[in-house]
Design an enzyme around this catalytic site. Structure first.
Site, mmCIF file in Angstrom:
data_model
loop_
_atom_site.group_PDB
_atom_site.id
_atom_site.type_symbol
_atom_site.label_atom_id
_atom_site.label_comp_id
_atom_site.label_asym_id
_atom_site.label_seq_id
_atom_site.Cartn_x
_atom_site.Cartn_y
_atom_site.Cartn_z
ATOM 1 N N CYS A 165 0.842 -1.201 0.000
ATOM 2 C CA CYS A 165 0.000 0.000 0.000
ATOM 3 C C CYS A 165 0.890 1.269 0.000
ATOM 4 O O CYS A 165 1.783 1.370 -0.835
ATOM 5 C CB CYS A 165 -0.961 -0.052 1.187
ATOM 6 S SG CYS A 165 -2.170 1.264 1.192
ATOM 7 N N HIS B 96 -8.128 -5.132 -1.654
ATOM 8 C CA HIS B 96 -6.911 -4.486 -1.154
ATOM 9 C C HIS B 96 -6.233 -5.298 -0.034
ATOM 10 O O HIS B 96 -5.017 -5.343 0.059
ATOM 11 C CB HIS B 96 -7.289 -3.097 -0.634
ATOM 12 C CG HIS B 96 -6.118 -2.241 -0.282
ATOM 13 N ND1 HIS B 96 -5.263 -1.730 -1.220
ATOM 14 C CD2 HIS B 96 -5.659 -1.804 0.917
ATOM 15 C CE1 HIS B 96 -4.334 -1.012 -0.626
ATOM 16 N NE2 HIS B 96 -4.549 -1.042 0.670
ATOM 17 N N ASP C 275 -9.847 -3.949 -5.734
ATOM 18 C CA ASP C 275 -9.310 -2.970 -4.784
ATOM 19 C C ASP C 275 -9.973 -1.609 -5.023
ATOM 20 O O ASP C 275 -9.873 -1.059 -6.121
ATOM 21 C CB ASP C 275 -7.792 -2.870 -5.003
ATOM 22 C CG ASP C 275 -7.087 -2.119 -3.891
ATOM 23 O OD1 ASP C 275 -7.776 -1.430 -3.122
ATOM 24 O OD2 ASP C 275 -5.852 -2.238 -3.782
#
Lengths: 131, 352
Positions: free
Chosen positions: B142, B326, B297
């Site tokens: 991320c 995600h 995501d």
């Protein structure tokens, strides 16, 4: 027969959720993507921040009068500790690198001394032979 | 057998209520992050962990995982059998994790510059020393992946052999609903940061949940009620809920930078981002690159992840898309069966 008609609240709840989700998903997604929503979100934020600011100012003035340290003052002390921590870390790094360099130098010195010893031995041998 | 025959739906309902009470009230939270680890280095709130130090390391290139500035990194080591870190260490990789810790009010001035210039290089130095290695694999998840890409671009001279990014946004041209909500004209960025210092986790969480409000608010509770008698489902549900509600505040200045320079001005992909006075050029990245995005995501959209591969100079670069969300890119059945082995294979292949 009686068993089949027994009320199952969990099943009803699940069905309500599934139907609501599938019916409203598109509508909600559409409204979330509008400029009006973003604008509204900004207004809510603005009000929230103003409220927080007011609470902060009032709390700080109260704490000051009561002679109690505020989060701002505590953070100053914490920052000093963080600075000391950084200095220790830098020192630790410096010592490690110095140690590494010193170890290499010592190893080199040992080698040089061994070489000198060998040369001295050879010299002594030559001198002995001359005698 | 006899009781089963005479069981009525209301009995089932009562059983469900009893089990739900146990799940919500009586049972302790599951233990997370169970893979053995040691602390190698600390700086301020950050900690550098080395995993399974007693297990023989057969891969010469250590892996340094760089985590995001939001949520906690134990998602990478969620539970035995459901842990990317455990999988990699069991395969003989030397795995390190840089955990940023929980920022305090005193850390509200921390920027991306500080994390990227003051922390990551030190962590790399410690990893190389500890493992007595000459090269390293950086694995970012991320925002941690975005930071890893920036760091690699700023330091092409460092021995970063592999760069592995998991759902890491790089291009913010279209960040879905976030692009609309974070519009400069409406979003009160400066006021928020100036007033709150650090941005509370609840605010970040609210933003993420707002992307799909009904399913993120009620969905988990409907599913737990529905499948409360499935012990394995309950365990995974509890693990996820624990992690999702166990966030950390976003350091104020880093948040200001993240929203303004990334979401609002999209500087990174345009080579306009400046970190401690130095311009970040993604074309400086020459390391082997594996860039993974997830089709479902809605936090780091695939179109935000993919453009990195066109910008880097790496000869060996792979863009890999997986059918997950995600978070399920690192935990859950698909991650265990497909993604963990895929990551492990790629690292092994690119470490010799």
């Amino acid at each position: 027969m009686g068993q089949n008609t027994t009320l199952d609240p969990f099943k009803i709840w699940k069905e309500v959720y599934e139907k609501t989700e599938s019916t409203w998903r598109g509508t909600i997604e559409n409204s979330l993507g509008t400029e009006q929503f973003a604008q509204g979100l900004g207004q809510v934020q603005n009000q929230y921040v103003q409220y927080q600011e007011l609470v902060k100012t009032l709390t700080e003035s109260y704490l000051k009068q009561a002679n109690i340290p505020s989060i701002e003052e505590l953070a100053k002390v914490a920052s000093m500790i963080v600075n000391v921590d950084t200095k220790i870390d830098n020192l630790d790094d410096f010592i490690y690198e110095q140690q590494e360099t010193t170890s290499l130098e010592i190893a080199q010195l040992k080698q040089d001394i061994t070489n000198v010893e060998q040369k001295l031995d050879q010299l002594i041998e030559i001198l002995k032979n001359k005698d | 057998m006899l009781t089963k025959e005479f069981k009525t739906p209301s009995d089932e309902g009562l059983k469900k209520v009893k089990r739900l009470t146990e799940v919500f009230v009586m049972e302790p939270e599951p233990q997370v992050g169970q893979t053995p680890k040691e602390v190698v280095w600390t700086k301020n709130k950050a900690k550098l962990y080395r995993y399974q130090p007693a297990v023989k390391k057969t891969n010469k290139v250590p892996i340094l995982m760089i985590y995001a500035l939001i949520n906690k990194p134990y998602i990478l080591d969620l539970y035995p059998g459901n842990s990317l870190i455990e999988h990699l260490t069991n395969k003989g990789h030397d795995v390190y994790l840089l955990d940023w810790g929980v920022p305090g009010y005193e850390d509200r001035h921390m920027k991306f510059d500080d994390y990227i210039v003051d922390y990551i290089p030190q962590a790399i130095k410690k990893v190389l020393r500890k493992s007595q290695a000459k090269e390293i694999t950086l694995l970012g998840y991320c925002i941690g992946g975005t930071m890893s890409a920036i760091f690699t671009a700023l330091n092409p001279q460092l021995p970063i052999r592999n760069l592995l990014l998991l759902t890491s946004p790089i291009d913010f041209t279209d960040a879905g609903l976030f692009t609309k909500w974070l519009d400069k004209r409406y979003f009160q960025l400066d006021k928020l940061v100036d007033t709150l210092g650090n941005i509370p986790f609840e605010m970040i969480d609210f933003g993420n949940k707002l992307l799909s409000p009904i399913s993120t608010t009620y969905g988990p509770y409907v599913s737990i009620v529905d499948r409360v008698e499935d012990d394995n489902f309950v365990l995974n549900w509890k693990l996820m809920q624990k992690w999702l509600n166990d966030g950390v505040p976003f350091p104020g200045e880093a948040y200001r930078q993240w929203i303004r320079e990334f979401y609002q001005e999209n500087k990174l992909i345009k080579d306009e981002l400046v970190i401690r006075g130095e311009k970040v050029k993604l074309s400086n990245i020459k390391a082997n690159l594996l860039n993974i995005s997830a089709t479902r995501d809605n936090i780091a959209l695939p179109n935000q992840v993919a453009p990195l591969n066109d910008k880097v100079s790496s000869e060996n670069k792979t863009y890999h898309s997986v059918e997950t969300g995600h978070i399920s890119v690192v935990v859950g059945r698909k991650a265990i069966k497909e993604i963990h082995p895929y990551i492990e294979n790629w690292i092994t292949e690119n470490s010799y």
